[in-house]
Design a protein around this motif. Structure first.
Motif, short mmCIF file in Angstrom:
data_model
loop_
_atom_site.label_atom_id
_atom_site.label_comp_id
_atom_site.label_asym_id
_atom_site.label_seq_id
_atom_site.Cartn_x
_atom_site.Cartn_y
_atom_site.Cartn_z
N ASP A 224 -5.79 84.00 81.52
CA ASP A 224 -5.82 85.43 81.85
C ASP A 224 -5.54 85.65 83.33
N ILE A 225 -6.14 84.81 84.17
CA ILE A 225 -5.95 84.92 85.61
C ILE A 225 -4.48 84.73 85.96
N PHE A 226 -3.84 83.73 85.35
CA PHE A 226 -2.42 83.50 85.60
C PHE A 226 -1.59 84.72 85.18
N GLY A 227 -1.93 85.31 84.05
CA GLY A 227 -1.22 86.51 83.60
C GLY A 227 -1.36 87.66 84.59
N TRP A 228 -2.56 87.84 85.13
CA TRP A 228 -2.79 88.89 86.12
C TRP A 228 -2.00 88.63 87.40
N LEU A 229 -1.95 87.36 87.81
CA LEU A 229 -1.19 87.02 89.02
C LEU A 229 0.30 87.27 88.81
N LEU A 230 0.81 86.94 87.63
CA LEU A 230 2.21 87.22 87.31
C LEU A 230 2.48 88.72 87.33
N GLY A 231 1.57 89.47 86.73
CA GLY A 231 1.72 90.93 86.70
C GLY A 231 1.71 91.52 88.10
N LEU A 232 0.81 90.99 88.96
CA LEU A 232 0.76 91.46 90.35
C LEU A 232 2.08 91.17 91.06
N ASN A 233 2.63 89.99 90.83
CA ASN A 233 3.91 89.61 91.43
C ASN A 233 5.02 90.59 91.04
N GLY A 234 5.11 90.88 89.75
CA GLY A 234 6.14 91.81 89.28
C GLY A 234 5.94 93.22 89.79
N LEU A 235 4.68 93.68 89.80
CA LEU A 235 4.37 95.03 90.27
C LEU A 235 4.71 95.20 91.75
N LEU A 236 4.37 94.20 92.56
CA LEU A 236 4.69 94.26 93.98
C LEU A 236 6.20 94.35 94.20
N PHE A 237 6.95 93.60 93.37
CA PHE A 237 8.41 93.63 93.48
C PHE A 237 8.93 95.05 93.26
N VAL A 238 8.46 95.69 92.21
CA VAL A 238 8.94 97.03 91.87
C VAL A 238 8.56 98.04 92.96
N LEU A 239 7.33 97.93 93.47
CA LEU A 239 6.84 98.93 94.42
C LEU A 239 7.37 98.74 95.83
N PHE A 240 7.67 97.49 96.21
CA PHE A 240 7.93 97.23 97.63
C PHE A 240 9.33 96.76 97.97
N VAL A 241 10.21 96.55 97.00
CA VAL A 241 11.57 96.12 97.35
C VAL A 241 12.24 97.14 98.27
N PHE A 242 12.15 98.42 97.93
CA PHE A 242 12.77 99.46 98.75
C PHE A 242 12.12 99.57 100.14
N PRO A 243 10.78 99.74 100.21
CA PRO A 243 10.16 99.85 101.54
C PRO A 243 10.42 98.62 102.42
N VAL A 244 10.31 97.41 101.84
CA VAL A 244 10.52 96.19 102.62
C VAL A 244 11.96 96.13 103.14
N THR A 245 12.92 96.52 102.29
CA THR A 245 14.32 96.53 102.73
C THR A 245 14.51 97.46 103.92
#
Length: 410
Positions: free
Chosen positions: A266-287
């Motif tokens: 479950d923890i691994f699944g949450w970490l994967l989900g966090l990774n994907g969510l951060l990508f969606v939310l921050f690709v534009f701002p980070v760029t």
């Protein structure tokens, strides 16, 4: 560069690829499990080493054809192959035909991608490349976040319907490319004589790749990318092994008498989900944040964050600490994403842009071959030994990026 100002080609691509990527992530994460249940895990592991080889060939051929025939015909060819292979997968009565169809889907995608990336470089000014590629990355990662959650249900219970949906979306995309997308290859460089024999054409293209791989700047760039991506790809490899084997079940939070307890998986699944969510939310701002940074410094920062974040995983097994280092690791992955495409788009000469895009994919396929070495070495090394090895890969990539820009300036 605002979305409404984009060329029609780019808008069609953004919608089509975003829809397809959603469906792609509904089946791709589960394909190894699917073949493992049919052939056994050992045979499935061996079988899964073949698709990257075909992808390398497909990328090189697709890149060469994109310069010779144009971007649009090659994109149509790649989309049609994928459509047919998804239909074959849906109709297949045999697991071996399933496997052949899966390889065919990979070949179609590999042929499509260099022409698609070259089209972006044809249409977008150098100063806007990072932002445009960041938009495509965001659209693709929305699918990467939502797709696996739906795929866990649809792939195993409604597989044929899912595969037919993929085929149908790709067919619609093929029609959109055919009727709406226009050719973008520089007309002065486009080859008009298509009567040349296939053996001669292939010989000319391989000669062109020979010239590319004698390009010292490009070669160092590929090597640096391979070592950087070996670090980043650990999210699906040793990262998973470490969390499931060494991180104990823990309470995420408690409220009065209620506790949310997560197992290692479950923890691994949450970490994967966090990774994907951060990508969606921050690709534009980070760029935007790193818009004025030199590409050299962005590449170095990316390798440093990814390497340090991965190494730090072995320091503590507390779930909130793991969330924190996953954020560090993910930002290392995010900052390099748009810059990778923009560098090669600017560096490649117009007449060989497709070939350079095709050869650029080698860093991804070669790193996928090398990245599992960490899982192999984990049988002999303790976790910190493996994490130290990953950190060394990151530092090697940093040294190569420094050398790359030193040569490039000279």
């Amino acid at each position: 560069m605002k979305l409404r100002l984009w060329d029609t080609n780019l808008k069609v691509r953004l919608i089509g690829e975003a829809l397809f990527n959603m469906l792609y992530w509904m089946y791709f994460p589960f394909i190894t499990v699917y073949f493992g249940s049919s052939f056994g895990n050992q045979i499935a592991g061996i079988l899964m080493t073949a698709p990257p080889i075909f992808s390398i060939i497909g990328s090189l051929v697709g890149g060469a054809l994109a310069d010779r025939l144009g971007r649009r015909p090659v994109m149509l060819l790649g989309a049609s192959i994928q459509t047919l292979m998804f239909a074959l997968f849906a109709l297949s009565p045999s697991r071996w035909i399933d496997y052949a169809a899966f390889i065919g889907i990979g070949i179609g995608g590999a042929i499509y991608r260099p022409a698609s990336s070259a089209m972006v470089a044809d249409l977008v000014s150098p100063q806007d490349l990072r932002q445009v590629f960041a938009t495509f990355t965001t659209a693709n990662n929305i699918g990467a976040v939502l797709g696996p959650a739906f795929g866990a249900v649809f792939f195993f219970h409604y597989r044929q319907e899912l595969l037919w949906s993929c085929a149908f979306v790709l067919l619609l995309y093929f029609i959109a490319i055919y009727f709406i997308v226009h050719e973008t290859v520089p007309q002065l460089e486009k080859h008009k004589d298509l009567s040349v024999s296939i053996p001669r054409m292939l010989k000319e293209q391989w000669k062109g790749y020979g010239i590319i791989f004698r390009d010292k700047v490009f070669l160092v760039y590929i090597l640096a990318g391979i070592f950087a991506l070996v670090t980043i790809l650990q999210l699906d490899l040793y990262f998973a092994v470490y969390v499931t084997n060494y991180v104990p079940a823990q309470t995420l939070f408690s409220w009065h008498d209620y506790e949310l307890v997560l197992s290692s998986k479950d923890i691994f699944g949450w970490l994967l989900g966090l990774n994907g969510l951060l990508f969606v939310l921050f690709v534009f701002p980070v760029t935007k944040w790193f818009r004025n940074w030199k590409e050299r410094n962005v590449f170095i920062l990316s390798s440093l964050l990814a390497g340090a974040g991965t190494f730090a995983l072995g320091l503590n097994t507390n779930i909130w600490f793991l969330f924190f280092v996953t954020i560090i690791f993910t930002f290392g992955e995010i900052v390099r994403s748009p810059v990778t495409q923009s560098f090669i788009s600017r560096y490649a000469p117009e007449h060989a842009r497709g070939q350079y895009m095709g050869a650029n994919n080698l860093q991804f396929t070669v790193s996928r071959f090398l990245a599992p070495v960490t899982v192999f070495m984990s049988a002999w090394l303790p976790p910190m030994g493996v994490f130290s090895m990953i950190l060394v890969f990151a530092f090697i990539s940093i040294l190569l990026y420094i050398q790359l820009y030193r040569i490039h300036q000279e």
